[in-house]
Design a protein around this motif. Structure first.
Motif, PDB file in Angstrom:
ATOM      1  N   ASP A 291      32.848 110.048 141.815  1.00  0.00           N
ATOM      2  CA  ASP A 291      31.866 109.344 140.976  1.00  0.00           C
ATOM      3  C   ASP A 291      32.495 108.035 140.510  1.00  0.00           C
ATOM      4  OD1 ASP A 291      29.987 108.475 139.156  1.00  0.00           O
ATOM      5  OD2 ASP A 291      30.322 110.094 137.714  1.00  0.00           O
ATOM      6  N   LEU A 292      32.019 106.920 141.070  1.00  0.00           N
ATOM      7  CA  LEU A 292      32.575 105.606 140.726  1.00  0.00           C
ATOM      8  C   LEU A 292      31.695 104.909 139.692  1.00  0.00           C
ATOM      9  CD1 LEU A 292      33.794 104.294 144.203  1.00  0.00           C
ATOM     10  CD2 LEU A 292      35.051 105.568 142.460  1.00  0.00           C
ATOM     11  N   TYR A 293      32.345 104.182 138.775  1.00  0.00           N
ATOM     12  CA  TYR A 293      31.696 103.557 137.620  1.00  0.00           C
ATOM     13  C   TYR A 293      31.132 104.671 136.719  1.00  0.00           C
ATOM     14  CZ  TYR A 293      31.597  99.942 141.277  1.00  0.00           C
ATOM     15  OH  TYR A 293      31.918  99.103 142.314  1.00  0.00           O
ATOM     16  N   SER A 366      26.435  93.527 139.429  1.00  0.00           N
ATOM     17  CA  SER A 366      27.095  92.883 140.568  1.00  0.00           C
ATOM     18  C   SER A 366      27.202  93.788 141.783  1.00  0.00           C
ATOM     19  CB  SER A 366      28.495  92.402 140.162  1.00  0.00           C
ATOM     20  OG  SER A 366      29.247  93.480 139.618  1.00  0.00           O
ATOM     21  N   GLY A 367      26.992  95.087 141.610  1.00  0.00           N
ATOM     22  CA  GLY A 367      27.008  95.998 142.741  1.00  0.00           C
ATOM     23  C   GLY A 367      28.392  96.523 143.069  1.00  0.00           C
ATOM     24  N   ALA A 368      28.517  97.078 144.270  1.00  0.00           N
ATOM     25  CA  ALA A 368      29.736  97.793 144.676  1.00  0.00           C
ATOM     26  C   ALA A 368      30.359  97.211 145.932  1.00  0.00           C
ATOM     27  CB  ALA A 368      29.408  99.273 144.884  1.00  0.00           C
ATOM     28  N   ALA A 369      30.203  95.906 146.146  1.00  0.00           N
ATOM     29  CA  ALA A 369      30.683  95.297 147.392  1.00  0.00           C
ATOM     30  C   ALA A 369      32.178  95.521 147.618  1.00  0.00           C
ATOM     31  CB  ALA A 369      30.375  93.796 147.396  1.00  0.00           C
ATOM     32  N   VAL A 383      25.833 109.693 150.249  1.00  0.00           N
ATOM     33  CA  VAL A 383      26.076 108.727 149.181  1.00  0.00           C
ATOM     34  C   VAL A 383      24.790 108.561 148.370  1.00  0.00           C
ATOM     35  CG1 VAL A 383      26.648 106.338 148.596  1.00  0.00           C
ATOM     36  CG2 VAL A 383      27.809 107.460 150.524  1.00  0.00           C
ATOM     37  N   VAL A 384      24.903 108.737 147.066  1.00  0.00           N
ATOM     38  CA  VAL A 384      23.786 108.437 146.153  1.00  0.00           C
ATOM     39  C   VAL A 384      24.173 107.201 145.356  1.00  0.00           C
ATOM     40  CG1 VAL A 384      22.426 109.212 144.186  1.00  0.00           C
ATOM     41  CG2 VAL A 384      22.994 110.823 146.017  1.00  0.00           C
ATOM     42  N   TYR A 385      23.279 106.230 145.334  1.00  0.00           N
ATOM     43  CA  TYR A 385      23.539 104.932 144.702  1.00  0.00           C
ATOM     44  C   TYR A 385      22.497 104.721 143.608  1.00  0.00           C
ATOM     45  CZ  TYR A 385      24.893  99.897 144.806  1.00  0.00           C
ATOM     46  OH  TYR A 385      25.345  98.621 144.501  1.00  0.00           O
ATOM     47  N   PRO A 390      18.147  95.293 142.013  1.00  0.00           N
ATOM     48  CA  PRO A 390      17.699  95.547 143.387  1.00  0.00           C
ATOM     49  C   PRO A 390      18.368  94.662 144.425  1.00  0.00           C
ATOM     50  CG  PRO A 390      15.990  94.448 142.107  1.00  0.00           C
ATOM     51  CD  PRO A 390      17.053  94.832 141.142  1.00  0.00           C
ATOM     52  N   GLY A 391      18.777  93.455 144.038  1.00  0.00           N
ATOM     53  CA  GLY A 391      19.421  92.566 144.994  1.00  0.00           C
ATOM     54  C   GLY A 391      20.777  93.083 145.439  1.00  0.00           C
ATOM     55  N   SER A 392      21.610  93.524 144.495  1.00  0.00           N
ATOM     56  CA  SER A 392      22.928  94.033 144.868  1.00  0.00           C
ATOM     57  C   SER A 392      22.816  95.374 145.584  1.00  0.00           C
ATOM     58  CB  SER A 392      23.845  94.131 143.647  1.00  0.00           C
ATOM     59  OG  SER A 392      23.295  94.945 142.642  1.00  0.00           O
ATOM     60  N   LEU A 393      21.844  96.217 145.199  1.00  0.00           N
ATOM     61  CA  LEU A 393      21.621  97.456 145.934  1.00  0.00           C
ATOM     62  C   LEU A 393      21.242  97.157 147.383  1.00  0.00           C
ATOM     63  CD1 LEU A 393      21.130 100.455 146.410  1.00  0.00           C
ATOM     64  CD2 LEU A 393      18.874 100.191 145.343  1.00  0.00           C
ATOM     65  N   ALA A 394      20.333  96.210 147.587  1.00  0.00           N
ATOM     66  CA  ALA A 394      19.901  95.877 148.941  1.00  0.00           C
ATOM     67  C   ALA A 394      21.064  95.362 149.786  1.00  0.00           C
ATOM     68  CB  ALA A 394      18.785  94.834 148.885  1.00  0.00           C
TER      69      ALA A 394
END
Length: 431
Positions: A291-293, A366-369, A383-385, A390-394
């Motif tokens: 579990d990250l973050y 910022s997402g998980a890049a 993987v569950v996100y 929505p932009g960083s998820l996409a």
């Protein structure tokens, strides 16, 4: 400036209507798709212009009367004039467009939207405070659309009623203080049985002001805390000891937190979100999960009830300490927590090199890049996100699909912030 007529054909991601004038996008605050309006320019830019409605010439059948008298002035809400079913449809459309445009992906199945109560839901927030001599009063509220100004509120219907119905009382309280010019903000934090207000003050408070703040807390049943400097300076004023906590009922987990800690804003939606996450993760007895973050264990500890081992990683050391303490509080011994800044690579860390059956991501906007440069590893098949942007998820969905060999099997929106343009969503990726 001269007004002119336009027809609105869509909504922007922040809830403004979109029209076209000689091929150029015009964003119109307060207008809805299908409406014709007389508008006036509010700003001109290279690629788009902005306008405000002078008069609605026709109304959308989806338009409703805003519940709040301050809608249009306060920047806290953007969609009160749009019916609730259409609000959630608009948010799902934003998510779908981001998937297609940024990630070049689309889910095999759309999940039904998650919704909960739409008023009085906000248990966490920050109210700005400004004493205004010309008005002879303290403004207490969210920022206006122009963030230089504090909205002059009398009520807020999205905040918990214990606070939202007491905006005028808070304004009068601050106006009565000798330090009325030194109160900068009020942080709101509510657990299941305590609502706390943290007053940020820029200079020391005298005994008279301290007495008034404590008396306000006693009179209204609110815990009062002071913050003279940074986050570590928060201290209880009344009562002497304050404990905030909330229960995740389906998992029989009770989480303690501090007033400035991050928690999900909408308590009812958080219950539903945790349940959906557990369902999508499909965590089982023999699983090892990462579990990250992880924050203070909002997902980690409910998952721990179902699996062999879960490892939680979070960048805020204080939240990691709180998560570990919450594991002890709940008698959970199979949760292992680590502090790590996930905006940089931890590919060589022991926790990153271990094998995991399933991965949960709940990153900031910022997402998980950075994480997706070295995770998930080959043994991870699910993987569950959980996303607040929505932009960083996409973008990250595109990475999981094209680089890591996953399929985006299910996705949907969760209305964590009704009446705002904020889009919270969840997605399932499977190998």
């Amino acid at each position: 400036m001269q007004s002119f007529e336009v027809e609105i054909d869509s909504l922007t991601h922040d809830g403004r209507g979109v029209a076209r004038v000689e091929g150029k996008a015009l964003f119109v605050a307060g207008a809805l798709p299908g409406e014709r309006a007389l508008v006036r320019y509010a700003g001109r830019h290279r690629h788009y212009d902005e306008a405000r409605v002078v008069e609605l010439l026709s109304q959308s059948p989806d338009r409703v009367d805003p519940h709040c008298p301050h809608f249009g002035q306060c920047g806290g809400c953007a969609l009160q004039h749009l019916s609730a079913p259409r609000q959630i449809e608009a948010k799902q459309r934003v998510l779908a467009e981001n998937f297609e445009r940024i990630g070049k992906v689309s889910p095999a199945q759309w999940l039904p939207p998650l919704t909960d109560q739409s008023w009085g839901y906000r248990r966490k927030g920050r109210l700005s405070v400004k004493w205004v001599d010309k008005k002879g009063k303290a403004l207490v509220g969210f920022r206006e659309d122009n963030p230089r100004f504090v909205a002059d509120l009398s009520v807020c219907h999205t905040l918990l009623p214990e606070v939202g119905q007491r905006i005028e009382a808070l304004s009068a309280l601050i106006g009565s203080l000798d330090a009325r010019r030194e109160i900068a903000q009020i942080e709101i934090a509510a657990g299941d049985d305590t609502v706390a207000l943290v007053f940020r003050h820029l200079s020391p408070l005298n005994e008279a002001d301290l007495g008034k703040l404590a008396a306000f807390g006693r009179a209204h049943g609110l815990a009062i805390l002071l913050q003279p400097k940074g986050p570590d300076s928060v201290q209880a004023l009344w009562p002497d000891r304050i404990e905030l906590h909330f229960r995740i009922h389906d998992a029989d987990v009770d989480l303690a937190f501090e007033p400035l800690d991050f928690i999900q804003v909408n308590a009812g939606m958080n219950q539903r979100m945790v349940a959906r996450t557990l369902d999508l993760l499909d965590a089982r007895d023999g699983d090892t999960v990462l579990d990250l973050y992880c924050g203070l264990g909002n997902f980690t500890l409910p998952i721990a009830r179902r699996v062999r081992l879960i490892v939680g990683v979070e960048g805020d050391v204080r939240l990691v300490e709180r998560a570990a303490a919450n594991a002890v509080r709940n008698g959970i011994a199979n949760a292992d927590f680590h502090a790590a800044d996930l905006s940089i690579s931890h590919a060589q860390s022991n926790w990153a090199r271990a094998g995991y059956d399933k991965l949960l991501l709940d990153p900031p906007r910022s997402g998980a890049a950075e994480v997706l440069e070295y995770l998930p590893r080959k043994g991870t098949d699910r993987v569950v996100y959980v996303s607040c942007h929505p932009g960083s998820l996409a973008r990250d969905a595109g990475t999981l699909v094209t680089r890591h060999g996953f399929t985006l099997t299910r996705a949907g929106v969760m209305d964590m912030f009704p009446h705002t343009a904020h889009v919270e969503s969840i997605a399932l990726f499977e190998r």
